[in-house]
Design a protein around this motif. Structure first.
Motif, PDB file in Angstrom:
ATOM      1  N   TYR A 192     -47.505  19.049 -19.616  1.00  0.00           N
ATOM      2  CA  TYR A 192     -48.826  19.471 -19.126  1.00  0.00           C
ATOM      3  C   TYR A 192     -49.360  20.494 -20.116  1.00  0.00           C
ATOM      4  CZ  TYR A 192     -52.249  22.038 -16.320  1.00  0.00           C
ATOM      5  OH  TYR A 192     -53.387  22.660 -15.872  1.00  0.00           O
ATOM      6  N   SER A 224     -52.220  22.310 -20.197  1.00  0.00           N
ATOM      7  CA  SER A 224     -53.023  23.448 -19.758  1.00  0.00           C
ATOM      8  C   SER A 224     -54.273  23.578 -20.629  1.00  0.00           C
ATOM      9  CB  SER A 224     -52.177  24.726 -19.793  1.00  0.00           C
ATOM     10  OG  SER A 224     -52.889  25.843 -19.366  1.00  0.00           O
ATOM     11  N   GLU A 257     -50.206  20.631 -13.378  1.00  0.00           N
ATOM     12  CA  GLU A 257     -48.963  21.359 -13.609  1.00  0.00           C
ATOM     13  C   GLU A 257     -47.796  20.644 -12.939  1.00  0.00           C
ATOM     14  OE1 GLU A 257     -47.137  25.821 -12.821  1.00  0.00           O
ATOM     15  OE2 GLU A 257     -49.315  25.529 -13.035  1.00  0.00           O
ATOM     16  N   GLU A 310     -41.723  26.395 -20.775  1.00  0.00           N
ATOM     17  CA  GLU A 310     -43.061  26.793 -21.222  1.00  0.00           C
ATOM     18  C   GLU A 310     -42.999  27.134 -22.705  1.00  0.00           C
ATOM     19  OE1 GLU A 310     -46.698  29.947 -20.280  1.00  0.00           O
ATOM     20  OE2 GLU A 310     -44.888  29.934 -19.019  1.00  0.00           O
ATOM     21  N   LEU A 366     -46.485  23.273 -20.522  1.00  0.00           N
ATOM     22  CA  LEU A 366     -45.293  23.162 -19.678  1.00  0.00           C
ATOM     23  C   LEU A 366     -44.684  21.781 -19.863  1.00  0.00           C
ATOM     24  CD1 LEU A 366     -46.677  24.808 -16.403  1.00  0.00           C
ATOM     25  CD2 LEU A 366     -45.072  25.830 -18.029  1.00  0.00           C
TER      26      LEU A 366
END
Length: 549
Positions: free
Chosen positions: A506, A508, A530, A538, A545
């Motif tokens: 993910y 972000s 998420e 992370e 992630l």
């Protein structure tokens, strides 16, 4: 010998500057005829640069053109490859760099033509900034990325412009101080090592490039004033066109600096040169804005009736307000700048109520960590810059006592500088006014002009020493912190590469990390929200992630 060193420095600086400007000009002119960026852009720019340096070499080395043409290009090429390696060794871990700057570069290399196409409405992340901001930095980076296939290498232009500002500054200072070449070299080095340029050098932020370009423009102005020729005027024009396409605010900065050069030529009655420069400045502005800057200046005007959309006009977005300390709300821009540069260094934050004033010449170890990021908000010119400002004021006051006419000339230069700085309401934030770094050097030159006055010269040397320590602290902090963060990220990426493929990620805010992971040999399955997996990793400073289970 001195003239040969000075002129070789000039040719090397011109090589780096012209190559960067030519890369931008070639790419945008091809955009204009609807040709996308390819590897050919860079090689066309290189050929144009070699031709320019060949003809320019004859102007300064009429009897040894081939030798010094070769030396100058060899210096520029060696530095290019050295810093290409440095750039490739580090990942850009900045927020803006990993978001819209890299996204714009990737889109250009994938065939996007910003002159005729918009990303808004396509679902592209950060399209409002990519579509409408000035994008010289992204364009030159895209041209190099098209050649190398490794986006991080494209940060090399940050270093090329720092080097160009050094070589051009040395040539200008050596012309002003023919018997003080050592001092000229020290000044040029410190000028080029503008803290903003240093702590943005490993990112795709463009404020550091702007600082280097403005220093180069000032150096070229000095050289033109002292000993103009066609090649210096061409370089000045190319620098103008590249600079005004670096950031919106650059148009105002360049315009005021041009006014300063025009005023100097008029006052000293150099009317012939004044006419040439007015023609060059006018043509450069028109070409830079209307042709090379067709996107964003013309396209923004056509669509939104304002060339500076979305930062001006209806529904203007204030990108500074959220990061402005609440204590600044009752201050004017001059008070804000004074408080910022006399306060303890801090990073940008949306939750800062007030700054912390500190005695000049002092610093804490905590402050140094804020120079590991590209947008130090408070005290952004280094932890000792407030001390430098105090010494500058002392030198200026002493100079008034010794020689009022000479000091008034320097005050005139400072008025031009302050006008170009404080036209920006966010002058308290160093990255938005990187050319404020010129201030102590103008005053130090005044101090060193008093050969018979040991005290003022001693204070000037003290200021040079403080500047050197200040730059060293910023540089060490930045590269050390970037090295630590990069080691962590590379370890994480290697872990993912050794994991079963593909990995679920993910992204972000940092969508460009998809490209980073692919370059690293990691197969990616993108997640749109998420992840709720049992174990997540992370990525360091990358907003990404990854499921590890």
């Amino acid at each position: 010998m001195n003239d040969r060193i000075q002129n070789t420095s000039l040719l090397a600086g011109l090589s780096l500057l012209v190559f960067t400007a030519a890369t931008f000009a070639v790419s945008t002119l091809l955009f204009l005829v609807n040709v996308q960026i390819t590897a050919a852009n860079l090689f066309i720019a290189l050929a144009l640069t070699v031709a320019f340096v060949w003809f320019a070499a004859k102007a300064w080395f009429p009897d040894n053109r081939v030798l010094y043409f070769g030396i100058s290009l060899a210096i520029a090429a060696a530095l290019f490859f050295i810093f290409l390696g440095v750039s490739g060794h580090f990942y850009d871990l900045s927020y803006d760099g990993q978001t819209y700057h890299q996204e714009g570069i990737l889109r250009m290399v994938d065939g996007w033509n910003p002159f005729y196409e918009t990303l808004g409405g396509t679902g592209a992340p950060y399209s409002i900034w990519i579509d409408h901001y000035a994008k010289a930095g992204e364009t030159i980076a895209a041209a190099l990325y098209a050649v190398t296939g490794q986006i991080e290498l494209s940060k090399v232009f940050n270093f090329l412009l720092i080097l160009a500002s050094f070589f051009l500054s040395f040539a200008a200072l050596a012309a002003c101080l023919p018997k003080k070449r050592g001092l000229a070299a020290i000044f040029a080095l410190l000028l080029a090592c503008n803290p903003v340029s240093i702590y943005q050098s490993l990112s795709f932020y463009v404020d550091g490039q702007l600082g280097s370009l403005l220093i180069s423009l000032v150096a070229l102005s000095v050289l033109i004033y002292l000993r103009h020729n066609l090649y210096l005027i061409i370089a000045f024009s190319l620098c103008m066109m590249l600079t005004i396409n670096n950031k919106f605010t650059a148009i105002a900065y360049v315009g005021i600096m041009c006014i300063g050069l025009v005023a100097a030529l008029y006052i000293t009655q150099k009317y012939g040169l004044l006419k040439k420069m007015l023609v060059a400045m006018t043509a450069s502005t028109i070409i830079g804005v209307v042709i090379l800057g067709f996107n964003p200046y013309v396209t923004n005007t056509i669509k939104y009736q304002n060339p500076f959309y979305p930062l001006a006009g209806e529904d203007a977005k204030d990108v500074v307000a959220a990061f402005t300390p609440t204590s600044f709300m009752t201050m004017n821009r001059f008070e804000e700048a004074a408080v910022s540069y006399f306060s303890a260094s801090e990073g940008n934050s949306t939750k800062r109520d007030a700054t912390t004033l500190k005695p000049p010449f002092t610093f804490s170890m905590e402050e140094l960590q804020y120079y590991g990021i590209p947008d130090t908000a408070i005290g952004g010119f280094g932890p000792l810059f407030s001390g430098v400002l105090v010494l500058s004021l002392i030198i200026l006051l002493m100079a008034f006592l010794f020689n009022i006419p000479r000091t008034m000339v320097v005050l005139g230069l400072l008025v031009i500088l302050f006008a170009s700085v404080f036209i920006n309401y966010a002058a308290w934030w160093a990255r938005y006014v990187p050319h404020l770094w010129l201030l102590p050097f103008i005053i130090a030159l005044l101090g060193f002009s008093f050969d018979e006055r040991k005290v003022i010269r001693g204070i000037s040397w003290l200021m040079v020493a403080v500047l050197f320590i200040n730059v060293s602290m910023v540089s060490y902090s930045y590269f050390q912190l970037q090295s630590e963060a990069n080691r962590t990220l590379k370890t994480q990426l290697q872990t993912l590469k050794d994991s079963p493929q593909p990995v679920s990620a993910y992204f972000s805010y940092a969508f460009s990390n998809k490209n980073r992971m692919q370059e690293y040999g990691i197969e990616v399955k993108e997640l749109l929200e998420e992840p709720k997996c049992g174990s997540k990793l992370e990525l360091k400073d990358s907003g990404t992630l990854v499921c590890t289970q």
